[in-house]
Design an enzyme around this catalytic site. Structure first.
Site, PDB file in Angstrom:
ATOM      1  N   GLU A   1       0.796  -0.981   0.035  1.00 59.95           N
ATOM      2  CA  GLU A   1       0.059  -0.018   0.081  1.00 59.95           C
ATOM      3  C   GLU A   1       0.965   1.477  -0.199  1.00 59.95           C
ATOM      4  OE1 GLU A   1      -3.431   0.664   2.995  1.00 59.95           O
ATOM      5  OE2 GLU A   1      -2.500   2.232   3.250  1.00 59.95           O
TER       6      GLU A   1
ATOM      7  N   GLN B   1       7.031   5.277  16.712  1.00 58.92           N
ATOM      8  CA  GLN B   1       5.877   4.919  16.879  1.00 58.92           C
ATOM      9  C   GLN B   1       5.321   3.547  17.073  1.00 58.92           C
ATOM     10  OE1 GLN B   1       6.928   2.934  12.832  1.00 58.92           O
ATOM     11  NE2 GLN B   1       6.864   4.936  11.794  1.00 58.92           N
TER      12      GLN B   1
HETATM   13  C1  LIG Z   1      -6.568  -1.380   4.529  1.00 63.48           C
HETATM   14  C2  LIG Z   1      -7.081  -0.478   5.661  1.00 63.48           C
HETATM   15  C3  LIG Z   1      -6.847   0.293   4.488  1.00 63.48           C
HETATM   16  C4  LIG Z   1      -7.463   1.661   4.529  1.00 63.48           C
HETATM   17  N1  LIG Z   1      -7.240   3.283   3.807  1.00 63.48           N
HETATM   18  C5  LIG Z   1      -7.728   4.199   3.965  1.00 63.48           C
HETATM   19  C6  LIG Z   1      -7.158   5.490   2.792  1.00 63.48           C
HETATM   20  O1  LIG Z   1      -7.425   5.110   2.254  1.00 63.48           O
HETATM   21  N2  LIG Z   1      -8.023   6.422   3.171  1.00 63.48           N
HETATM   22  C7  LIG Z   1      -8.888   7.065   4.648  1.00 63.48           C
HETATM   23  O2  LIG Z   1      -9.498   7.708   4.429  1.00 63.48           O
HETATM   24  N3  LIG Z   1      -8.940   5.597   5.367  1.00 63.48           N
HETATM   25  C8  LIG Z   1      -8.250   4.593   5.302  1.00 63.48           C
HETATM   26  N4  LIG Z   1      -9.115   3.493   6.579  1.00 63.48           N
HETATM   27  C9  LIG Z   1      -9.200   3.989   7.672  1.00 63.48           C
HETATM   28  C10 LIG Z   1     -10.534   3.310   7.439  1.00 63.48           C
HETATM   29  O3  LIG Z   1     -11.380   4.987   6.620  1.00 63.48           O
HETATM   30  C11 LIG Z   1     -10.980   3.547   8.954  1.00 63.48           C
HETATM   31  O4  LIG Z   1     -10.510   2.809  10.243  1.00 63.48           O
HETATM   32  C12 LIG Z   1     -12.501   3.892   9.313  1.00 63.48           C
HETATM   33  O5  LIG Z   1     -12.387   3.855  10.536  1.00 63.48           O
HETATM   34  C13 LIG Z   1     -13.403   2.508   9.007  1.00 63.48           C
HETATM   35  O6  LIG Z   1     -13.503   2.102   7.618  1.00 63.48           O
HETATM   36  P1  LIG Z   1     -14.441   1.129   7.581  1.00 63.48           P
HETATM   37  O7  LIG Z   1     -14.321   0.882   6.193  1.00 63.48           O
HETATM   38  O8  LIG Z   1     -13.627   0.032   8.234  1.00 63.48           O
HETATM   39  O9  LIG Z   1     -16.062   1.627   7.978  1.00 63.48           O
HETATM   40  P2  LIG Z   1     -17.275   0.087   8.095  1.00 63.48           P
HETATM   41  O10 LIG Z   1     -17.442  -0.889   7.429  1.00 63.48           O
HETATM   42  O11 LIG Z   1     -18.136   1.394   8.266  1.00 63.48           O
HETATM   43  O12 LIG Z   1     -17.411   0.642   9.836  1.00 63.48           O
HETATM   44  C14 LIG Z   1     -16.927   1.163  10.667  1.00 63.48           C
HETATM   45  C15 LIG Z   1     -17.249   1.569  11.864  1.00 63.48           C
HETATM   46  O13 LIG Z   1     -19.215   1.476  11.350  1.00 63.48           O
HETATM   47  C16 LIG Z   1     -19.814   0.234  11.712  1.00 63.48           C
HETATM   48  N5  LIG Z   1     -20.892  -0.839  10.965  1.00 63.48           N
HETATM   49  C17 LIG Z   1     -20.608  -0.572  10.025  1.00 63.48           C
HETATM   50  N6  LIG Z   1     -22.109  -0.045   9.160  1.00 63.48           N
HETATM   51  C18 LIG Z   1     -22.672  -0.481  10.407  1.00 63.48           C
HETATM   52  C19 LIG Z   1     -24.265  -0.224  10.394  1.00 63.48           C
HETATM   53  N7  LIG Z   1     -24.455  -0.816   9.576  1.00 63.48           N
HETATM   54  N8  LIG Z   1     -24.398   0.295  10.823  1.00 63.48           N
HETATM   55  C20 LIG Z   1     -23.895  -0.077  12.773  1.00 63.48           C
HETATM   56  N9  LIG Z   1     -22.161   0.204  12.733  1.00 63.48           N
HETATM   57  C21 LIG Z   1     -21.840  -0.225  11.325  1.00 63.48           C
HETATM   58  C22 LIG Z   1     -18.490  -0.810  12.308  1.00 63.48           C
HETATM   59  O14 LIG Z   1     -18.313  -1.936  12.809  1.00 63.48           O
HETATM   60  C23 LIG Z   1     -17.709   0.314  12.457  1.00 63.48           C
HETATM   61  O15 LIG Z   1     -17.163   0.220  14.109  1.00 63.48           O
HETATM   62  C24 LIG Z   1      -8.099   1.761   5.417  1.00 63.48           C
HETATM   63  C25 LIG Z   1      -7.947   1.072   6.944  1.00 63.48           C
HETATM   64  C26 LIG Z   1      -7.901   0.336   6.502  1.00 63.48           C
HETATM   65  C27 LIG Z   1      -7.676  -0.913   7.707  1.00 63.48           C
END
Ligand SMILES: Cc1cc2nc3c(=O)[nH]c(=O)nc-3n(C[C@H](O)[C@H](O)[C@H](O)COP(=O)(O)OP(=O)(O)OC[C@H]3O[C@@H](n4cnc5c(N)ncnc54)[C@H](O)[C@@H]3O)c2cc1C
Length: 318
Positions: free
Chosen positions: A19, A247
């Site tokens: 990444e 870190q």
């Molecule tokens: C591999 C990886 C790459 C990343 N790359 C980036 C990036 O490029 N840019 C950036 O800004 N961030 C990035 N992030 C960070 C990420 O966007 C954050 O961790 C964010 O807070 C959660 O993203 P998610 O897609 O897992 O969210 P979601 O899957 O939407 O989940 C977020 C939270 O909401 C809860 N949840 C999910 N769906 C529901 C629902 N329907 N009702 C109630 N609760 C729900 C989940 O349990 C979780 O606690 C990355 C994270 C990872 C692990």
């Protein structure tokens, strides 16, 4: 080509992937290529490129008044993806986030990616704006990654926002999503988090990439719990070599993960960051060797803009 097809074609052999971050505004793309060039030795079949939304900065105006302005320090995700595909002929996976995008802006961004021949996206909620601390969706945007995924899967079936579009040509994205072996910080417990991870997979996510972890047991337990919950897609482990003493505190603060005592003890003993880097590389190599034995589809390294430690790790493994 799709990430899922790269994994299928590897027939159980562990792949190397990374990444990267788009360069800071004003930096040259050449420096990014210089960083990536050595890693080509390990034949990454795909490279993820993160997306960074706007931040608010305060600029002092005449008279001492502060003006709040929004700026994106790392724009260029789409351009970098297209440039990498063009330059190295390697597939890219742009990260697509909910934050800062209306549904229409999301649709338009996906149309751009489709026209550029980008076959993969990682669908995410996205980080909160730094100064705001809490994620807030746009009024016509998505709150959760699952909603964004729904839009992408819909476009793959030719369903666009304008329902009057007859015979719309479908997109064909392979969609990955994020998973958290140590639980997403906002989830009340791992079980609740897994419920929503399963929702993402049921809605069409074809693979999962994990948050970084430093203790393989956390990953193995996570995979076990995912499988018990009925999540059967490949789960790609995210590995980050620790490179500086700070870190040890910064990574848990930002990413809500634990560092094993054994690792922090070693880091504490280090006289300088060159020694920390060496400890980080050795730890990541050991982690990776165990994960390869476990049969992971891909080792996905978080480069955070620095390829040198990843190169040293790759040299030991691939
Ligand atoms: C591999 C990886 C790459 C990343 N790359 C980036 C990036 O490029 N840019 C950036 O800004 N961030 C990035 N992030 C960070 C990420 O966007 C954050 O961790 C964010 O807070 C959660 O993203 P998610 O897609 O897992 O969210 P979601 O899957 O939407 O989940 C977020 C939270 O909401 C809860 N949840 C999910 N769906 C529901 C629902 N329907 N009702 C109630 N609760 C729900 C989940 O349990 C979780 O606690 C990355 C994270 C990872 C692990």
């Amino acid at each position: 080509m799709k990430v899922i097809d790269h994994i299928k074609n590897a027939k159980g052999k562990t792949l190397f992937s990374i990444e990267i971050l788009p360069p800071l505004k004003g930096e040259n793309i050449r420096s990014l290529f210089d960083n990536l060039d050595p890693l080509m030795e390990f034949k990454p079949p795909f490279i993820d490129v993160t997306y960074h939304r706007e931040e608010y900065v305060y600029k002092k105006k005449e008279g001492g008044l502060l003006e709040k302005t929004a700026t994106r320090k790392r724009p260029g995700t789409v351009g970098i993806c297209a440039a990498i595909q063009n330059h190295y002929k390697i597939d890219t996976v742009p990260h697509i986030i909910c934050g800062g995008f209306s549904r229409e802006e999301t649709e338009n961004a996906l149309i751009d990616l489709h026209f550029l021949g980008i076959d993969n996206v990682l669908a995410l909620q996205g980080d909160a704006i730094k100064s705001e601390g809490r994620f807030a969706p746009e009024s016509d945007g998505h709150r959760f990654a699952s909603e964004l995924l729904g839009q992408i899967v819909g476009m793959n079936k030719g369903k666009f926002l304008d329902e009057d579009l007859g015979n719309a040509s479908p997109t064909n994205f392979c969609v990955g999503v994020a998973g958290y072996p140590e639980k997403h910080f906002a989830a009340p417990n791992l079980k609740a988090d897994l419920k929503y991870l399963k929702l993402k997979v049921d809605m069409g996510a074809e693979y999962i990439v994990t948050q970084m972890f430093f203790d393989n047991k956390k990953y193995v337990d996570f995979v076990t719990q995912c499988r018990e919950a009925g999540i059967q897609v490949p789960i790609i482990p995210g590995i980050k070599p620790i490179t500086t003493k700070s870190q040890a505190n910064v990574l848990p603060t930002i990413f809500h993960i634990d560092l094993p005592t054994e690792l922090t003890d070693e880091v504490e003993k280090c006289k300088d960051n060159a020694a920390v880097k060496q400890v980080g590389i050795e730890w990541a190599v050991q982690q990776s060797k165990e994960l390869i034995k476990f049969g992971v589809p891909t080792l996905h390294f978080y480069s955070m803009g620095k390829s040198d430690p990843i190169y040293k790790i790759g040299k030991e493994l691939f």
